[in-house]
Scaffold this active site. Structure first.
Site, PDB file in Angstrom:
ATOM      1  N   GLU A  53     -15.836   7.424   4.018  1.00  0.00           N
ATOM      2  CA  GLU A  53     -14.996   7.112   5.174  1.00  0.00           C
ATOM      3  C   GLU A  53     -15.588   7.643   6.468  1.00  0.00           C
ATOM      4  O   GLU A  53     -16.370   8.599   6.472  1.00  0.00           O
ATOM      5  CB  GLU A  53     -13.583   7.660   4.976  1.00  0.00           C
ATOM      6  CG  GLU A  53     -12.809   6.957   3.869  1.00  0.00           C
ATOM      7  CD  GLU A  53     -11.340   6.783   4.206  1.00  0.00           C
ATOM      8  OE1 GLU A  53     -10.832   7.501   5.069  1.00  0.00           O
ATOM      9  OE2 GLU A  53     -10.700   5.916   3.589  1.00  0.00           O
TER      10      GLU A  53
ATOM     11  N   LYS B 186      -2.422   6.902   1.279  1.00  0.00           N
ATOM     12  CA  LYS B 186      -2.261   7.330   2.674  1.00  0.00           C
ATOM     13  C   LYS B 186      -1.271   8.490   2.724  1.00  0.00           C
ATOM     14  O   LYS B 186      -0.092   8.318   3.074  1.00  0.00           O
ATOM     15  CB  LYS B 186      -1.804   6.155   3.546  1.00  0.00           C
ATOM     16  CG  LYS B 186      -2.070   6.359   5.037  1.00  0.00           C
ATOM     17  CD  LYS B 186      -1.905   5.057   5.792  1.00  0.00           C
ATOM     18  CE  LYS B 186      -2.142   5.229   7.292  1.00  0.00           C
ATOM     19  NZ  LYS B 186      -3.528   5.565   7.622  1.00  0.00           N
TER      20      LYS B 186
ATOM     21  N   ARG C  17       0.827  -1.210   0.000  1.00  0.00           N
ATOM     22  CA  ARG C  17       0.000   0.000   0.000  1.00  0.00           C
ATOM     23  C   ARG C  17       0.862   1.260   0.000  1.00  0.00           C
ATOM     24  O   ARG C  17       0.538   2.247  -0.656  1.00  0.00           O
ATOM     25  CB  ARG C  17      -0.951  -0.004   1.202  1.00  0.00           C
ATOM     26  CG  ARG C  17      -1.978   1.129   1.133  1.00  0.00           C
ATOM     27  CD  ARG C  17      -3.025   1.010   2.220  1.00  0.00           C
ATOM     28  NE  ARG C  17      -2.473   1.235   3.553  1.00  0.00           N
ATOM     29  CZ  ARG C  17      -3.197   1.231   4.661  1.00  0.00           C
ATOM     30  NH1 ARG C  17      -4.510   1.007   4.600  1.00  0.00           N
ATOM     31  NH2 ARG C  17      -2.635   1.439   5.841  1.00  0.00           N
TER      32      ARG C  17
END
Length: 340
Positions: free
Chosen positions: A221, A185, A83
């Site tokens: 989210e 992220k 990720r």
């Protein structure tokens, strides 16, 4: 461990505590150096670093767990490595080889093993790998050098009340742009969430829920975590969108729901106007693990799921199995845990 550090393992929050060692590696002239452990928790970087001016940085979060037999294990660290490289690709930063990422995390845990909380406390050692663009660079372009680092902090539950339902409100703001960096992220996503979070907390909520930035009709989210719901037909549902961070915890819960609880699992649109299809709902992520959602305020009305005070049975079972695998009490799928 520093003799001056006295930790009440059962009363840890989610706060920074300086541990003994962290890992640091520098990318220069097209390659990473070997990397090393250091006791210095300060970074000395150029004032013109792209991380400071243009947000060229990304990070990860994972945990080390103390098992009942005293051994320490990491949970799906390879997924964090992959990720991070999805984030670096989006921001034109060099990828960190998966083996290097895992080795860095292992080194940091071993060097700080006395900070891994005892089994049974519910506390863990949180690892924060990150990459920042550094060096002398004033133009809007990729940095000439990069720092990859991993530090560790012993933490308790992200929400102090643990597995207790929390109420959330729908945000009037977006955390990420359509087709932007919501799926990576990167720090900018979190900077954008600070103001809406403050509004939610000031109104008595744990955090806010973000709708999709294109239509504001679909749940995306929950603060800094992913959303999931359990339908009245006992299906595990989680939103699907390119601007949602692919939570490793969420995908683990999807596997657990399907393979351990034999539930149908779907990743699809979740319309805010249809939330009454869910009998339970929750937020999930590395920091929070699972936070049951008691209710969601939308258009001045609080929609309550299972209960504002009691955790639903499916959510409770998902939490039990996930934590059991993470702490080594339940055998997980092959490749999920890494012994330090």
């Amino acid at each position: 461990m520093n003799k001056d550090v006295k930790i009440n393992w059962g009363n840890l929050g989610f706060n920074y505590i300086k541990t003994d060692y962290r890992y640091i590696s520098v990318w220069k002239d097209g390659q990473w150096d070997e990397g090393r452990l250091t006791e210095d928790n300060m970074l000395n970087i150029s004032e013109a670093s792209t991380a400071l001016h243009y947000g060229q940085q990304c990070f990860e979060g994972l945990k080390a767990y103390r098992r009942k037999d005293g051994k320490i294990q990491l949970f799906r660290v390879d997924r964090n490595a992959h990720r991070m490289n999805e984030s670096t690709a989006k921001l034109l930063m060099p990828e960190v080889p998966v083996d290097k990422f895992i080795d860095a995390c292992m080194q940091v845990v071993k060097a700080n093993e006395h900070y891994v909380p005892p089994y049974g406390t519910g506390a863990t050692l949180y690892l924060r790998p990150f990459i920042i663009g550094v060096g002398d660079n004033i133009g809007v372009k990729p940095a000439p050098e990069y720092i990859f680092s991993v530090f560790a902090v012993p933490v308790g539950p992200y929400f102090k009340d643990g597995l207790t339902p929390c109420n959330f409100m729908i945000a009037d703001y977006d955390r990420a742009a359509p087709y932007g960096t919501g799926g990576q992220k990167v720090g900018g996503n979190y900077a954008a969430s600070l103001h809406p979070h403050r509004i939610a907390v000031d109104r008595g909520f744990a955090d806010c829920i973000y709708l999709d930035p294109s239509t504001h009709k679909k749940i995306e989210e929950v603060g800094a975590a992913n959303f999931f719901g359990i339908t009245k037909n006992n299906e595990f549902i989680t939103p699907k969108s390119p601007s949602i961070l692919p939570s490793i915890t969420k995908y683990s819960l999807m596997d657990i729901a399907r393979d351990y609880l034999k539930m149908p699992v779907y990743e699809r649109d979740v319309y805010i106007d249809n939330i009454d299809e869910f009998k339970e709902a929750g937020a999930c992520g590395t920091a929070a693990v699972i936070t049951p959602i008691g209710g969601i305020e939308y258009k001045d009305k609080l929609h309550v799921f299972h209960s504002e005070t009691e955790v639903g049975p499916v959510t409770k079972e998902l939490y039990r199995i996930l934590c059991g695998i993470q702490f080594g009490d339940i055998e997980g799928p092959e490749g999920w845990t890494y012994l330090v």
